[in-house]
Design a protein around this motif. Structure first.
Motif, PDB file in Angstrom:
ATOM      1  N   ALA A 142      -3.786  -7.773   5.011  1.00 16.71           N
ATOM      2  CA  ALA A 142      -3.403  -7.564   6.412  1.00 16.71           C
ATOM      3  C   ALA A 142      -4.052  -8.607   7.318  1.00 16.71           C
ATOM      4  O   ALA A 142      -3.447  -9.060   8.290  1.00 16.71           O
ATOM      5  N   LYS A 143      -5.285  -9.001   6.984  1.00 13.39           N
ATOM      6  CA  LYS A 143      -6.004  -9.984   7.812  1.00 13.39           C
ATOM      7  C   LYS A 143      -5.745 -11.419   7.365  1.00 13.39           C
ATOM      8  O   LYS A 143      -6.352 -12.348   7.869  1.00 13.39           O
ATOM      9  N   LYS A 156       0.828  -1.226   0.000  1.00  8.23           N
ATOM     10  CA  LYS A 156       0.000   0.000   0.000  1.00  8.23           C
ATOM     11  C   LYS A 156       0.858   1.270   0.000  1.00  8.23           C
ATOM     12  O   LYS A 156       0.398   2.323  -0.419  1.00  8.23           O
ATOM     13  N   HIS A 185      -5.916  -4.362   0.426  1.00 12.62           N
ATOM     14  CA  HIS A 185      -4.864  -4.235   1.439  1.00 12.62           C
ATOM     15  C   HIS A 185      -5.325  -4.826   2.777  1.00 12.62           C
ATOM     16  O   HIS A 185      -4.575  -5.558   3.433  1.00 12.62           O
ATOM     17  N   GLN A 186      -6.562  -4.504   3.168  1.00 12.75           N
ATOM     18  CA  GLN A 186      -7.089  -5.038   4.429  1.00 12.75           C
ATOM     19  C   GLN A 186      -7.166  -6.566   4.389  1.00 12.75           C
ATOM     20  O   GLN A 186      -6.873  -7.246   5.371  1.00 12.75           O
ATOM     21  N   HIS A 193     -10.344  -2.640  -0.538  1.00 17.08           N
ATOM     22  CA  HIS A 193     -10.376  -3.836   0.314  1.00 17.08           C
ATOM     23  C   HIS A 193      -9.138  -4.725   0.240  1.00 17.08           C
ATOM     24  O   HIS A 193      -8.877  -5.477   1.176  1.00 17.08           O
TER      25      HIS A 193
END
Ligand SMILES: CC(C)(COP(=O)(O)OP(=O)(O)OC[C@H]1O[C@@H](n2cnc3c(N)ncnc32)[C@H](O)[C@@H]1OP(=O)(O)O)[C@@H](O)C(=O)NCCC(=O)NCCS
Length: 178
Positions: free
Chosen positions: A37-38, A9, A33-34, A31
Motif C-alpha cells: 500500500a505504501k 488482502k 500488505h502495508q 506487513h
C-alpha cells in the motif's frame, strides 16, 4: 496449475501461511500488505488454480543499490560497470509453505521474480538482481540458478542482469523496444 499474482488482502488467506521461518511468516501476515500500500515493496504469491485463496509461497521485490566496490572486482570488470553506486533489484524475501516444499514452487517463484526484475530493468535500468539468503543452507538454492556471493562466506548474493536476460532468452534490444 500454479499461478503467481500480486498479493491481494481481500483474496489471499495470509494467516494460515507457515514456511518454517517465523519472521518470513510474520512479514506476510502483518506487513506485506502495508508495504504494498505504501509502495515500499511488492509481494507476489503463488496459488493453485484449484483454490486461489491458499498461499503456497510468496516473494517480495523492491529496488536496491549496490555500493561502490561491493561487486567482486573481476565481475565488475566483466560487466563493464563504473565503480559507482549501481541500480539493482532486490528479491527481499522468498518463502514456500511447508505443505508444498520440495515440489518446485520455490524455483518457479524465483524464475518469475527474475523475469519480473529483468522486465523492470529494461524499462528503468538495473545491472543485477540481489538476494539475501537467510542462512547458509539456502545458498545452494540460489547458486544453482547462477547467483554468486558478494564475498566469500557472505549470504548476500547477486546475478548480473545480462546473465538473467540470457537465461530467459530476453534480448536487451527486444525488451527496450517492447
Ligand atoms: C528455500 C525454499 C524457498 C525452497 O523452496 P522449494 O519450493 O522447497 O524449492 P524447490 O522445490 O523449487 O527446489 C528447487 C531445488 O533447490 C533445492 N533446494 C530447495 N531448498 C533448498 C535449500 N534450503 N538448500 C539447498 N537446496 C535447496 C532442491 O533440492 C531442488 O533441487 P533439485 O531440483 O536438484 O532437486 C523453501 O525451502 C523455503 O521457503 N524455506 C524457508 C524460507 C527460506 O529460507 N527462504 C529463503 C531465504 S529468503
Amino acid at each position: 496449475m500454479i499461478i503467481i499474482e500480486s498479493l491481494n488482502k481481500d483474496k489471499h488467506r495470509r494467516l494460515g501461511f507457515a514456511c518454517g521461518k517465523e519472521p518470513l511468516d510474520r512479514f506476510l501476515q502483518e506487513h506485506a500488505h502495508q508495504a504494498v500500500a505504501k509502495n515500499l515493496s511488492k509481494t507476489y504469491v503463488a496459488v493453485d488454480e484449484s483454490d486461489e485463496t491458499v498461499i503456497l509461497g510468496y516473494y517480495t521485490v523492491t529496488p536496491c543499490r549496490i555500493e561502490p566496490g561491493e561487486l567482486p572486482r573481476d565481475v565488475a570488470r566483466m560487466m563493464k560497470v563504473p565503480e559507482l553506486e549501481l541500480p539493482a533489484s532486490l528479491v527481499a524475501r522468498l518463502a514456500v509453505s511447508e505443505s508444498v516444499k520440495g515440489r518446485g514452487v520455490g524455483s518457479l517463484m524465483l524464475m518469475d521474480a527474475m523475469a519480473r526484475c529483468a522486465r523492470v530493468a529494461a524499462e528503468i535500468g538495473g545491472v543485477a538482481i540481489v538476494v539475501d539468503a537467510l542462512e547458509e543452507s539456502v545458498v545452494p538454492f540460489y547458486a544453482r540458478v547462477g547467483f554468486k556471493r558478494f564475498e566469500p562466506d557472505a549470504l548476500k548474493m547477486f546475478i548480473p542482469m545480462a546473465t538473467v536476460r540470457e537465461m530467459l532468452g530476453i534480448s536487451h534490444q527486444q525488451r527496450q523496444a517492447g
